[in-house]
Enzyme design. Structure first.
Site: not given
Ligand code: S3P
Length: 424
Positions: A165, A27, A22-23, A310, A92, A341, A384, A120
């Site tokens: 993030q 990107r 996903k991350s 996560d 987010g 969580r 999750r 958030r």
């Molecule tokens: C993510 C960073 C993490 C993670 C989120 C995805 C990302 O969050 O918990 O599920 O893709 O950069 P944080 O940057 O708030 O720790």
């Protein structure tokens, strides 16, 4: 939607291909949207969150089309003013990374999100972006974010949070800012942004916990996305706690900034083996073999936390099956995820018979306990939570009813089908 999970009596057997990270998917679509020309993304995630990023990029004028398993991105290298609000859904990552991209554009835009995302915290990105010259109006540092595009300048920012993030947001703003941008974090968080920006020709360097970028143009690329270790985590834990299991999780991302769960499993005495390690589009990838194991408790704290943030809900499930007291500390940011969580995991695992206690920054879990089930549990609109409870359900004595199971689709629509394929 309610889902009833029955105890798995025969063990999980076989192998699955772990779906796209996903991350990295977020990107890939954002960064190729900034690169002039045609880029090809192989194996883009089908989760709703990365699709939110794709839709936001399309609303900003990017041409994106699926051809079988490929996502073809065509960009002039510039985004255009959107004719509507940019809907980040539940994601987010979409909101925080896009705010870094949009702050330095020559147009205005508004990022909105669903009920959970609108609660958030966004101060973590608004504050440093403002130091770069950004103009962002918010609802008490929460969405919607009204961004007036500005000329940005680089900053040297020392972050209190180890957050990929926040780091990515500032680096993306830095790509379009005058001068140099330095971002330092207390511990290294996931570094997919750094790897992909390097892969796409950006002027970026990394020195321990500090990343530096200068104004750069990105080049179009072919990017192949590996499997998501955060999705694999549910299978890792299930394989370890369901008696008689032996499974292989193919094509899983093994970037060291994401593999905290494997370090924890090793520490607990779990049987995990890595097969066929290789590099794909700059990321380390391999197959993970997991077998049912007897486990010991451990303490999880400090610099490992961002490397498994996560996975903590499902690690809590794992800890219920380890002999002794598992302590998880330094994870207070878990309260700012799709749900709180810490509270959600403790409340729901207690309902099924776990010996788990809430602390301000984590959990204390005493094991090994027989999970009872036979109750209804809640998912708090959190994918999750839904998947962690499913895994717990596999070892509950009585059927477990999970309310709101559809939230799984946020990151992992293939989840149930893949579990079924291991349970034949
Ligand atoms: C993510 C960073 C993490 C993670 C989120 C995805 C990302 O969050 O918990 O599920 O893709 O950069 P944080 O940057 O708030 O720790």
């Amino acid at each position: 939607m309610q889902k009833i999970i029955n105890k798995n009596k025969n063990g999980l057997k076989g192998s699955v291909n772990i779906p796209a990270d996903k991350s990295i998917s977020h990107r890939a679509v954002m960064f190729t949207s900034l690169a002039k020309g045609e880029s090809i993304i192989k194996n883009f995630s089908k989760g709703q969150d990365p699709l939110s990023s794709l839709n936001v990029c399309k609303t900003l004028g990017i041409n994106a089309e699926f051809k079988n398993d490929l996502l073809i991105i065509n960009s002039t290298g510039k985004l255009s003013a959107p004719s509507s609000n940019l809907d980040c859904g539940n994601s987010g990552t979409t909101m925080r990374l896009m705010s870094g991209i949009l702050a330095g554009q020559n147009f205005n835009s508004t990022l909105i999100g669903d009920e959970s995302l609108s609660k958030r915290p966004m101060k973590r990105v608004i504050e440093p972006l403002s130091l770069m010259g950004a103009e962002i109006k918010s609802n008490d540092y929460k969405a919607p974010l009204n961004i007036r595009g500005q000329n940005l300048h680089g900053i040297e920012y020392i972050s209190k949070l180890a957050s990929a993030q926040v780091k990515s947001c500032i680096l993306l703003a830095g790509l379009n800012a005058q001068g140099k941008t330095n971002f330092t974090e207390p511990y290294v968080s996931r570094n997919h942004t750094e790897i992909m920006l390097q892969y796409m020709g950006a002027n970026i360097s990394v020195n321990n916990n500090t990343v530096t970028v200068k104004k750069s143009e990105l080049e179009p690329r072919t990017i192949e996305i590996c499997g998501d270790i955060s999705s694999a985590a549910f299978f890792i834990v299930a394989g370890l706690i369901v008696p008689n299991s032996k499974i292989i999780l193919k094509n899983t991302g093994l970037n060291p900034t994401r593999t905290g769960i494997l370090e924890v499993v090793e520490k607990m005495g779990g049987d995990v083996q890595i097969l066929d390690k290789r590099t794909v589009s700059g990321e380390v990838v391999g197959d993970i073999q997991i077998s049912y194991s007897s486990l010991n408790a451990c303490t999880i704290e400090g610099d490992i936390i961002p490397r498994l943030i996560d996975e903590l809900p499902v690690i809590a499930v794992l800890a219920t099956q380890a002999e002794g007291t598992t302590i998880i500390k330094d994870a207070q940011d878990l309260r700012n995820k799709e749900s709180d969580r810490i509270k959600a995991v403790v409340t729901e695992l207690q309902k099924i018979g776990a010996d788990i206690e809430e602390t301000t920054d984590g959990f204390i879990i005493n094991g090994k306990t027989n999970l009872k089930g036979g109750v209804e549990v809640e998912t708090y609109h959190d994918h999750r939570l839904a998947m962690s409870l499913f895994v717990a359900g596999l070892i509950c004595e009585k059927p477990l009813s999970i309310n709101g199971f559809e939230w799984v689709n946020i990151s992992f629509p293939e989840f149930e089908k893949l579990f079924e394929s291991l349970s034949l």
